[in-house]
Design an enzyme around this catalytic site. Structure first.
Site, PDB file in Angstrom:
ATOM      1  N   SER A 123      37.655   5.898  -8.781  1.00  0.00           N
ATOM      2  CA  SER A 123      37.056   5.400  -7.536  1.00  0.00           C
ATOM      3  C   SER A 123      35.569   5.734  -7.456  1.00  0.00           C
ATOM      4  CB  SER A 123      37.782   5.974  -6.314  1.00  0.00           C
ATOM      5  OG  SER A 123      37.485   5.219  -5.160  1.00  0.00           O
TER       6      SER A 123
ATOM      7  N   LYS B  63      36.838  -1.922  -3.461  1.00  0.00           N
ATOM      8  CA  LYS B  63      36.538  -1.898  -4.903  1.00  0.00           C
ATOM      9  C   LYS B  63      37.406  -2.883  -5.677  1.00  0.00           C
ATOM     10  CE  LYS B  63      34.758   2.863  -5.393  1.00  0.00           C
ATOM     11  NZ  LYS B  63      34.769   3.460  -4.057  1.00  0.00           N
TER      12      LYS B  63
ATOM     13  N   SER C 242      37.388   2.318   0.086  1.00  0.00           N
ATOM     14  CA  SER C 242      37.366   2.070  -1.357  1.00  0.00           C
ATOM     15  C   SER C 242      38.332   0.987  -1.815  1.00  0.00           C
ATOM     16  CB  SER C 242      37.666   3.368  -2.115  1.00  0.00           C
ATOM     17  OG  SER C 242      36.535   4.214  -2.107  1.00  0.00           O
TER      18      SER C 242
END
Length: 395
Positions: free
Chosen positions: A125, A68, A65
């Protein structure tokens, strides 16, 4: 003849300067050594670009993540360019609604504000929020991932490859710790108007179907809850990647960026990130060396209308150093002497190198501080004879 001068700078280089805005200048090597259980790690000083510590920083790894950050960067660029507004709404597709993993819980068929989606990506997230943004900007997540890779190349992140917007496991979706640090630095530098989202500790969105209560999720960045100046950025975790964190903290005038990955648990990630940040702030310091426009030295001019040329540093220079080695620093200026005319003001003509105990720390160009035309034929003959006889330019 190549000249290397350092005498007057060794003693005075750090003592006689004031506090000025830092010159972003990457270090030539990492400044310190540290043991860490992280598989990949890098710590960078935000202002100087100096690498304080690193371990396998150029090794390709699943960013999970933490990728991101690139999704958010792309959205920030759209906002800054006016192609997207925070109050705009984007539709939620079935693909976004069905994605598993961490979620913002966007409702299928509804439209969601861009600002809420950003907070869903950054704070919660949310994989679903990433897909909604990707589809809204590029038409499909696949095309958005291609755009992410293309933009990364333009930004100098030559090894990052994105296959989706969320960091969902894919063997070809890879980054390096160094490029994550570069990306974090770009976000902080270019988008201060949006960076505050990374310090939000929780975000409430949607209604729990079972309890009928609002869904509040906390930020997964452990450093936000420990003080120490932490104000972003993003955690990550997959089975292949382990536990990772790209973080930044600011204390006083100093900001550090840390990337760790491959840790075994959330607890280990939290402990190790906090420990490394403490080492970075306690063991290193930034020292201002020269201000923009300072005349660092003077060089002879060969056959020019000026006898001597001031060598000027164009921007403020700050270096990051271990506190205990500050006294072992010298500043060296190198150039070809004499410098042949004609010379245009602002032309790079020399190099200033800051050297520490273990080798070069950084180097920057010095430029001509004035214009120097070429002498006419008679003047050139006279000046050449004078230089050969006396070893200096015409007076």
């Amino acid at each position: 003849m190549r000249v290397s001068l350092s005498t007057k700078f060794v003693a005075a280089g750090f003592a006689a300067v004031l506090a000025f805005v830092s010159l972003v200048q990457p270090a030539l090597a990492q400044l310190g050594q540290v043991e860490t259980p992280a598989r990949q790690m890098i710590m960078v000083d935000y202002d100087t670009g100096a690498v304080l510590f690193e371990k396998n920083a150029d090794e390709l790894m699943p960013p999970s993540s933490m990728s991101k950050l690139m999704t958010a960067f792309m959205v920030f660029e759209e906002l800054a360019a006016g192609r997207l507004r925070l109050e705009d709404t984007l539709p939620v597709s079935e693909k976004a609604w069905r994605i598993q993993g961490s979620k913002m819980f966007v409702p299928i068929g509804e439209r969601v504000k861009v600002e809420d989606l950003l907070r869903g990506v950054i704070v919660q997230s949310g994989n679903d929020a990433c897909i909604v943004l990707a589809e809204g900007i590029a038409g499909s997540e696949e095309r958005f991932a291609e755009m992410m890779t293309e933009r990364a190349r333009e930004l100098g992140m030559s090894r990052s490859v994105f296959k989706n917007a969320s960091g969902w496991p894919d063997p070809e979706h890879v980054m390096t710790a160094r490029e994550l640090a570069v990306l974090a630095r770009l976000i902080i530098e270019r988008f201060p108007q949006y960076y505050h989202y990374y310090s939000e500790k929780e975000f409430t969105y949607g209604i729990d179907g079972a309890t009928k209560k609002p869904i509040t999720q906390g930020n997964r960045n452990p450093l936000l809850y420990k003080g120490g100046g932490a104000d972003g950025l993003k955690t990550g975790h997959t089975e292949a990647a382990g536990y990772g964190l790209t973080a930044s903290a600011k204390r006083g005038d100093r900001r550090l960026i840390l990337v760790v990955n491959g840790l075994k648990s959330m607890a280990e990630r939290s402990r190790e990130a906090e420990r490394l940040m403490e080492l970075g702030f306690s063991q290193f310091e930034n020292y201002k060396v020269f201000s923009a426009g300072a005349v660092v030295d003077e060089a002879d001019v060969w056959l020019g209308t000026l006898a001597r040329m001031p060598l000027v540093i164009e921007r403020n220079l700050t270096v990051t150093m271990p506190r205990q080695t500050r006294g072992n620093v010298k500043v060296v200026v190198s150039y070809d002497n004499p410098i042949p005319a004609p010379i245009v003001k602002g032309t790079p003509v020399a190099t200033l190198r800051v050297e520490g105990r273990d080798g070069p720390i950084t180097e920057v160009p010095l430029v001509a501080g004035a214009d120097a035309g070429q002498l006419g034929f008679t003047g050139r003959i006279s000046a050449a004879i004078s230089y050969l006889l006396w070893g200096s330019g015409q007076k």
